[in-house]
Design an enzyme around this catalytic site. Structure first.
Site, PDB file in Angstrom:
ATOM      1  N   GLU A  72       0.867  -1.174   0.000  1.00 12.99           N
ATOM      2  CA  GLU A  72       0.000   0.000   0.000  1.00 12.99           C
ATOM      3  C   GLU A  72       0.903   1.222   0.000  1.00 12.99           C
ATOM      4  OE1 GLU A  72      -2.381  -0.172   3.496  1.00 12.99           O
ATOM      5  OE2 GLU A  72      -3.440  -1.998   2.901  1.00 12.99           O
ATOM      6  N   ASP A  83      -4.895   8.396  10.682  1.00 15.93           N
ATOM      7  CA  ASP A  83      -3.504   7.985  10.866  1.00 15.93           C
ATOM      8  C   ASP A  83      -2.996   8.362  12.243  1.00 15.93           C
ATOM      9  OD1 ASP A  83      -3.396   6.984   8.314  1.00 15.93           O
ATOM     10  OD2 ASP A  83      -2.638   8.851   7.439  1.00 15.93           O
TER      11      ASP A  83
END
Length: 298
Positions: A72, A83
């Site tokens: 990814e 995140d």
């Protein structure tokens, strides 16, 4: 001609028959094939951290380890709500280093392809970063996308899926531990390669006791997933940082897993290393992390 030879044969591990073309490293078929031999190991890499040049070397090092099946590639964003602090800081540094659009990310992947990188790539990011024109620029170097903040119910999701289908690219949806069984079944209907299962709520990040949680509290959530996604590949992510967690996910019967923050923390600690040293270092890191999982065929 020399560049084409390096691209097809390369110095990076996996050989491609000369009769194959760019299609050998893009599209849904190669992404599906990554699951053919069993447990699929995915890793997340923030593009252009610490630099574009070093990202290319990182990708090659991951491939040379023969312990990674899919990568990814993260699209840096100014406000990455999903995140954790490690990936957030890597993204901000990449942006400060002039990785300011998805087109920069695509160019880095293209450079890696030219250097011999052949693993399937899934771009991962936030909806606002996927600006007009990105699909046609990326379709010959990637296999799919994960868009963290684009829910199944949004009309834009289905418009994007239609456009991706035209280009043989996969849309990878996500579910959480609290996604209802009914919604999991609906989301499963659009899975064409794999389903991304976040095993914890909150943001990404290293969690040292994740293996204990996976063996206890997560069992009911995983049962909801498996009962409503029969016949679909399912990977688990968020918080995987050590081999104990890797083995716990393998024992659950998942199709694979993804490691992000732990790898990016390692890269951050070695970001000032020479490109060749960083390339070797990431390879050694994933060899330890994924020890005692299946070996990728050379």
């Amino acid at each position: 001609l020399k560049l084409q030879f390096l691209y097809l044969i390369g110095k990076s591990g996996r050989h491609i028959h000369p009769r194959e073309t760019m299609a050998a490293v893009c599209g849904r078929a190669i992404l599906k094939k990554a699951f053919d031999d069993g447990f699929c190991r995915l890793v997340y890499v923030t593009s252009s951290f610490p630099t574009a040049e070093k990202t290319v070397q990182i990708l090659l090092g991951l491939q040379e380890s023969k312990m990674v099946d899919v990568v990814e590639v993260g699209v840096p964003f100014t406000d990455p709500v999903g995140d954790g602090p490690v990936i957030d800081e890597c993204a901000q540094e990449a942006i400060r280093g002039k990785c300011t659009s998805i087109f920069t990310v695509i160019d880095v992947v293209r450079q890696a392809r030219a250097a011999g990188f052949t693993l399937p790539v899934v771009l991962m990011g936030y909806f606002n970063t996927f600006i007009d024109g990105w699909m046609d620029k990326a379709k010959d170097v990637i296999s799919g996308v994960i868009i963290v903040d684009l829910p199944f119910e949004e009309p834009e999701t289905h418009r994007m899926i239609g456009e991706l289908n035209k280009r043989d690219l996969s849309f990878v949806p996500l579910v959480t531990p609290f996604t209802s069984p009914e919604r999991i079944a609906i989301i499963s209907s659009i899975v064409d390669t794999f389903l991304y299962c976040t095993c914890v709520l909150g943001v990404t990040g290293v969690r040292k006791t994740l293996h204990e949680y996976l063996q206890t509290e997560y069992q009911a959530s995983w049962k909801n997933v498996t009962e409503n996604t029969q016949g679909k590949h399912k990977i688990i992510g968020f918080g995987v940082s050590n081999n104990e967690a890797v083995q716990a996910i393998n024992n659950l019967g998942a199709s694979g897993l993804v490691v992000g923050s732990a790898l990016m923390r390692h890269i951050s600690a070695h970001k000032n290393d020479a490109p060749a040293d960083l390339r070797a270092s990431v390879g050694e890191f994933v060899k330890v992390l994924f020890a005692n999982t299946r070996q990728t065929a050379a």
